[in-house]
Design a protein around this motif. Structure first.
Motif, mmCIF file in Angstrom:
data_model
loop_
_atom_site.group_PDB
_atom_site.id
_atom_site.type_symbol
_atom_site.label_atom_id
_atom_site.label_comp_id
_atom_site.label_asym_id
_atom_site.label_seq_id
_atom_site.Cartn_x
_atom_site.Cartn_y
_atom_site.Cartn_z
ATOM 1 N N ARG A 1 -2.190 4.434 -7.496
ATOM 2 C CA ARG A 1 -2.053 5.580 -6.595
ATOM 3 C C ARG A 1 -2.824 6.760 -7.162
ATOM 4 O O ARG A 1 -2.705 7.086 -8.339
ATOM 5 C CB ARG A 1 -0.589 5.922 -6.419
ATOM 6 N N VAL B 1 -5.612 -1.024 -3.606
ATOM 7 C CA VAL B 1 -4.961 -2.326 -3.764
ATOM 8 C C VAL B 1 -6.029 -3.369 -4.108
ATOM 9 O O VAL B 1 -7.212 -3.163 -3.859
ATOM 10 C CB VAL B 1 -4.175 -2.738 -2.501
ATOM 11 N N VAL C 1 -5.847 4.045 2.343
ATOM 12 C CA VAL C 1 -5.671 2.801 1.602
ATOM 13 C C VAL C 1 -7.048 2.155 1.448
ATOM 14 O O VAL C 1 -7.781 2.008 2.430
ATOM 15 C CB VAL C 1 -4.707 1.836 2.331
ATOM 16 N N SER D 1 0.790 -1.233 0.000
ATOM 17 C CA SER D 1 0.000 0.000 0.000
ATOM 18 C C SER D 1 0.821 1.282 0.000
ATOM 19 O O SER D 1 0.248 2.364 0.046
ATOM 20 C CB SER D 1 -0.951 0.011 1.186
ATOM 21 N N SER E 1 -8.852 -1.274 -0.084
ATOM 22 C CA SER E 1 -8.686 -2.633 -0.616
ATOM 23 C C SER E 1 -9.974 -3.051 -1.313
ATOM 24 O O SER E 1 -11.036 -3.127 -0.678
ATOM 25 C CB SER E 1 -8.370 -3.618 0.512
ATOM 26 N N THR F 1 -4.324 5.086 -1.993
ATOM 27 C CA THR F 1 -3.745 3.907 -2.626
ATOM 28 C C THR F 1 -4.827 2.856 -2.713
ATOM 29 O O THR F 1 -5.432 2.498 -1.699
ATOM 30 C CB THR F 1 -2.554 3.361 -1.813
#
Length: 187
Positions: A109, A186, A75, A68, A77, A184
């Motif tokens: 990002r 992910v 962050v 991350s 997910s 970020t």
């Protein structure tokens, strides 16, 4: 001869000035170091220790994904449907689950490009703490929470980029992320 201002004009001017000072101080405080509280964990009891195995997993929220990045960031997910608020030292201070829309961003990002206090979402729900960070196939992708705190209804085939969360999590994200805050995403 100079005309005197009515008292309501003075009160309005002073109130506006006071609000401006409070907002400036709040912005300044938000950009400073953020204290973290130590979490006291109870000591295991003798009976709990006797029955615990070496392979047992610690309970609690999932750990911050390793891929991350670094530094202060949000962050998200996709797989875990979870957000972490990460401080400048790389420590996740808060994490919570979210309800993603039907349109998801690619892992990568980004940064917060626009913040809007409240509006009506493309699904017709009144939302607040809207923080846009990308666009996918013409659909804006943003974090938000419903004003009434409800989870989003089924999309009925609509392309929706809103990543919704509980009301208290929306307030925490709003306080954490300013325009330009890194995001970020992910897998």
């Amino acid at each position: 001869m100079a005309a005197l201002l009515p008292s309501w004009a003075w009160v309005s001017g002073l109130t506006t000035g006071a609000i401006a000072v409070v907002v400036a101080l709040a912005v300044q405080a938000d950009h400073g170091p953020h204290p973290t509280a130590a979490v006291a964990r109870p000591a295991p009891s003798a009976s709990a220790g006797a029955h615990a195995s070496a392979s047992s997993k610690p309970s609690g929220p999932p750990a911050l994904p390793e891929e991350s990045g670094t530094g202060r960031r949000i962050v998200y997910s996709l797989g875990e449907k979870r957000v972490w608020l990460v401080d400048a030292t790389g420590k996740a201070g808060r994490t919570f689950t979210v309800w993603p829309g039907t349109v998801s961003p690619q892992p990568g990002r980004y940064s917060i490009t626009l913040r809007t206090q409240s509006l009506k979402g493309s699904d017709g729900v009144e939302i607040e703490h809207v923080m846009y960070f990308t666009k996918v196939s013409g659909v804006n992708v943003a974090f938000s929470n419903a004003l009434d705190g409800a989870s989003p209804p089924p999309s009925n085939g609509q392309k929706l980029g809103g990543i919704r969360m509980h009301k208290q999590d929306g307030a925490a994200l709003w306080a954490f992320g300013d325009q330009g805050t890194r995001v970020t995403v992910v897998s």
